[in-house]
Design a protein around this motif. Structure first.
Motif, PDB file in Angstrom:
ATOM      1  N   MET A 255       0.846  -1.164   0.000  1.00  0.00           N
ATOM      2  CA  MET A 255       0.000   0.000   0.000  1.00  0.00           C
ATOM      3  C   MET A 255       0.890   1.225   0.000  1.00  0.00           C
ATOM      4  SD  MET A 255      -2.572   1.217   2.953  1.00  0.00           S
ATOM      5  CE  MET A 255      -3.974   2.114   2.417  1.00  0.00           C
ATOM      6  N   ILE A 256       0.598   2.161  -0.867  1.00  0.00           N
ATOM      7  CA  ILE A 256       1.317   3.427  -0.888  1.00  0.00           C
ATOM      8  C   ILE A 256       0.362   4.508  -0.396  1.00  0.00           C
ATOM      9  CG2 ILE A 256       2.416   5.171  -2.326  1.00  0.00           C
ATOM     10  CD1 ILE A 256       3.362   2.878  -4.126  1.00  0.00           C
ATOM     11  N   VAL A 257       0.749   5.190   0.641  1.00  0.00           N
ATOM     12  CA  VAL A 257      -0.030   6.289   1.182  1.00  0.00           C
ATOM     13  C   VAL A 257       0.578   7.573   0.638  1.00  0.00           C
ATOM     14  CG1 VAL A 257      -0.762   7.476   3.267  1.00  0.00           C
ATOM     15  CG2 VAL A 257      -0.566   4.986   3.268  1.00  0.00           C
ATOM     16  N   ASP A 258      -0.136   8.256  -0.237  1.00  0.00           N
ATOM     17  CA  ASP A 258       0.327   9.509  -0.810  1.00  0.00           C
ATOM     18  C   ASP A 258      -0.501  10.633  -0.203  1.00  0.00           C
ATOM     19  OD1 ASP A 258       1.139  11.659  -2.311  1.00  0.00           O
ATOM     20  OD2 ASP A 258       0.611  10.790  -4.241  1.00  0.00           O
ATOM     21  N   CYS A 259       0.043  11.281   0.794  1.00  0.00           N
ATOM     22  CA  CYS A 259      -0.679  12.340   1.500  1.00  0.00           C
ATOM     23  C   CYS A 259      -1.066  13.479   0.567  1.00  0.00           C
ATOM     24  CB  CYS A 259       0.151  12.861   2.669  1.00  0.00           C
ATOM     25  SG  CYS A 259       0.432  11.627   3.960  1.00  0.00           S
ATOM     26  N   ASP A 260      -0.268  13.718  -0.470  1.00  0.00           N
ATOM     27  CA  ASP A 260      -0.569  14.800  -1.408  1.00  0.00           C
ATOM     28  C   ASP A 260      -1.857  14.562  -2.190  1.00  0.00           C
ATOM     29  OD1 ASP A 260       1.633  16.349  -0.703  1.00  0.00           O
ATOM     30  OD2 ASP A 260       2.916  15.370  -2.173  1.00  0.00           O
ATOM     31  N   SER A 261      -2.274  13.304  -2.349  1.00  0.00           N
ATOM     32  CA  SER A 261      -3.489  13.019  -3.105  1.00  0.00           C
ATOM     33  C   SER A 261      -4.681  12.699  -2.203  1.00  0.00           C
ATOM     34  CB  SER A 261      -3.255  11.856  -4.074  1.00  0.00           C
ATOM     35  OG  SER A 261      -3.023  10.662  -3.356  1.00  0.00           O
ATOM     36  N   CYS A 262      -4.539  12.888  -0.913  1.00  0.00           N
ATOM     37  CA  CYS A 262      -5.614  12.580   0.039  1.00  0.00           C
ATOM     38  C   CYS A 262      -6.688  13.668  -0.002  1.00  0.00           C
ATOM     39  CB  CYS A 262      -5.040  12.452   1.449  1.00  0.00           C
ATOM     40  SG  CYS A 262      -6.280  11.997   2.681  1.00  0.00           S
ATOM     41  N   GLN A 263      -7.945  13.263  -0.141  1.00  0.00           N
ATOM     42  CA  GLN A 263      -9.073  14.196  -0.200  1.00  0.00           C
ATOM     43  C   GLN A 263      -9.254  14.966   1.102  1.00  0.00           C
ATOM     44  OE1 GLN A 263     -12.545  11.902  -1.112  1.00  0.00           O
ATOM     45  NE2 GLN A 263     -12.075  11.766  -3.280  1.00  0.00           N
TER      46      GLN A 263
ATOM     47  N   ARG B 283      -6.809  15.737   3.316  1.00  0.00           N
ATOM     48  CA  ARG B 283      -5.543  16.273   3.817  1.00  0.00           C
ATOM     49  C   ARG B 283      -5.794  17.643   4.444  1.00  0.00           C
ATOM     50  NH1 ARG B 283       0.462  16.108   1.763  1.00  0.00           N
ATOM     51  NH2 ARG B 283       1.298  17.476   3.340  1.00  0.00           N
ATOM     52  N   GLY B 284      -5.196  17.848   5.562  1.00  0.00           N
ATOM     53  CA  GLY B 284      -5.395  19.087   6.305  1.00  0.00           C
ATOM     54  C   GLY B 284      -6.506  18.923   7.312  1.00  0.00           C
ATOM     55  N   ASP B 285      -7.703  18.572   6.841  1.00  0.00           N
ATOM     56  CA  ASP B 285      -8.850  18.410   7.734  1.00  0.00           C
ATOM     57  C   ASP B 285      -8.684  17.228   8.677  1.00  0.00           C
ATOM     58  OD1 ASP B 285     -10.113  20.561   6.506  1.00  0.00           O
ATOM     59  OD2 ASP B 285     -11.166  19.283   5.080  1.00  0.00           O
ATOM     60  N   ALA B 286      -8.136  16.120   8.194  1.00  0.00           N
ATOM     61  CA  ALA B 286      -8.067  14.899   8.994  1.00  0.00           C
ATOM     62  C   ALA B 286      -6.643  14.501   9.369  1.00  0.00           C
ATOM     63  CB  ALA B 286      -8.744  13.752   8.248  1.00  0.00           C
ATOM     64  N   CYS B 287      -5.655  15.291   9.006  1.00  0.00           N
ATOM     65  CA  CYS B 287      -4.261  14.910   9.277  1.00  0.00           C
ATOM     66  C   CYS B 287      -4.000  14.671  10.761  1.00  0.00           C
ATOM     67  CB  CYS B 287      -3.294  15.970   8.764  1.00  0.00           C
ATOM     68  SG  CYS B 287      -3.123  16.000   6.976  1.00  0.00           S
ATOM     69  N   GLY B 288      -4.575  15.483  11.619  1.00  0.00           N
ATOM     70  CA  GLY B 288      -4.346  15.339  13.050  1.00  0.00           C
ATOM     71  C   GLY B 288      -4.907  14.061  13.628  1.00  0.00           C
TER      72      GLY B 288
ATOM     73  N   VAL C  61       0.445  10.957  13.063  1.00  0.00           N
ATOM     74  CA  VAL C  61       0.809  10.667  14.448  1.00  0.00           C
ATOM     75  C   VAL C  61       2.162   9.969  14.523  1.00  0.00           C
ATOM     76  CG1 VAL C  61       0.183   9.299  16.476  1.00  0.00           C
ATOM     77  CG2 VAL C  61      -1.556  10.629  15.288  1.00  0.00           C
ATOM     78  N   LEU C  62       2.371   8.985  13.651  1.00  0.00           N
ATOM     79  CA  LEU C  62       3.614   8.219  13.713  1.00  0.00           C
ATOM     80  C   LEU C  62       4.769   8.861  12.959  1.00  0.00           C
ATOM     81  CD1 LEU C  62       2.289   4.571  13.270  1.00  0.00           C
ATOM     82  CD2 LEU C  62       2.940   5.723  15.389  1.00  0.00           C
ATOM     83  N   LEU C  63       4.492   9.517  11.828  1.00  0.00           N
ATOM     84  CA  LEU C  63       5.567   9.973  10.954  1.00  0.00           C
ATOM     85  C   LEU C  63       5.587  11.467  10.668  1.00  0.00           C
ATOM     86  CD1 LEU C  63       5.327   7.059   8.378  1.00  0.00           C
ATOM     87  CD2 LEU C  63       6.901   7.255  10.301  1.00  0.00           C
ATOM     88  N   GLY C  64       4.596  12.213  11.120  1.00  0.00           N
ATOM     89  CA  GLY C  64       4.586  13.647  10.882  1.00  0.00           C
ATOM     90  C   GLY C  64       4.177  14.059   9.482  1.00  0.00           C
ATOM     91  N   ALA C  65       3.264  13.367   8.861  1.00  0.00           N
ATOM     92  CA  ALA C  65       2.692  13.685   7.547  1.00  0.00           C
ATOM     93  C   ALA C  65       3.722  13.848   6.435  1.00  0.00           C
ATOM     94  CB  ALA C  65       1.805  14.915   7.617  1.00  0.00           C
ATOM     95  N   PRO C  66       4.470  12.784   6.143  1.00  0.00           N
ATOM     96  CA  PRO C  66       5.362  12.851   4.981  1.00  0.00           C
ATOM     97  C   PRO C  66       4.541  12.833   3.702  1.00  0.00           C
ATOM     98  CG  PRO C  66       5.282  10.630   5.834  1.00  0.00           C
ATOM     99  CD  PRO C  66       4.468  11.480   6.768  1.00  0.00           C
ATOM    100  N   PRO C  67       5.125  13.223   2.564  1.00  0.00           N
ATOM    101  CA  PRO C  67       4.340  13.235   1.323  1.00  0.00           C
ATOM    102  C   PRO C  67       3.924  11.850   0.844  1.00  0.00           C
ATOM    103  CG  PRO C  67       6.599  13.927   0.917  1.00  0.00           C
ATOM    104  CD  PRO C  67       6.454  13.746   2.389  1.00  0.00           C
ATOM    105  N   THR C  68       4.763  10.826   1.010  1.00  0.00           N
ATOM    106  CA  THR C  68       4.431   9.478   0.568  1.00  0.00           C
ATOM    107  C   THR C  68       5.037   8.457   1.517  1.00  0.00           C
ATOM    108  OG1 THR C  68       4.459  10.180  -1.738  1.00  0.00           O
ATOM    109  CG2 THR C  68       4.589   7.821  -1.341  1.00  0.00           C
TER     110      THR C  68
END
Length: 63
Positions: free
Chosen positions: A1-9, A11-16, A22-29
């Motif tokens: 599974m690749i988690v790409d934070c840049d393409s998350c619908q 992002r920002g609203d649910a990052c916290g 929580v574990l990695l500090g919102a890296p881009p991928t």
């Protein structure tokens, strides 16, 4: 599974409330293999970390 934070619908609203932040500090991928996903699910089931909140934005295809 690749988690790409840049393409998350959400992002920002649910990052916290996302386990990646929580574990990695919102890296881009982030790439998670099956054992890592199971470990995160187990931690979330125990209430130790939030769930993965990733929602991929659908890619529109041209005709």
């Amino acid at each position: 599974m690749i988690v790409d934070c840049d393409s998350c619908q959400v992002r920002g609203d649910a990052c916290g409330e996302c386990v990646i932040s929580v574990l990695l500090g919102a890296p881009p991928t982030v790439e998670l293999d099956a054992p890592e996903r199971r470990a995160i699910d187990a931690l979330a089931d125990a209430g130790m970390v939030p769930r993965l909140r990733l929602r991929i934005t659908p890619v529109e295809r041209s005709a």
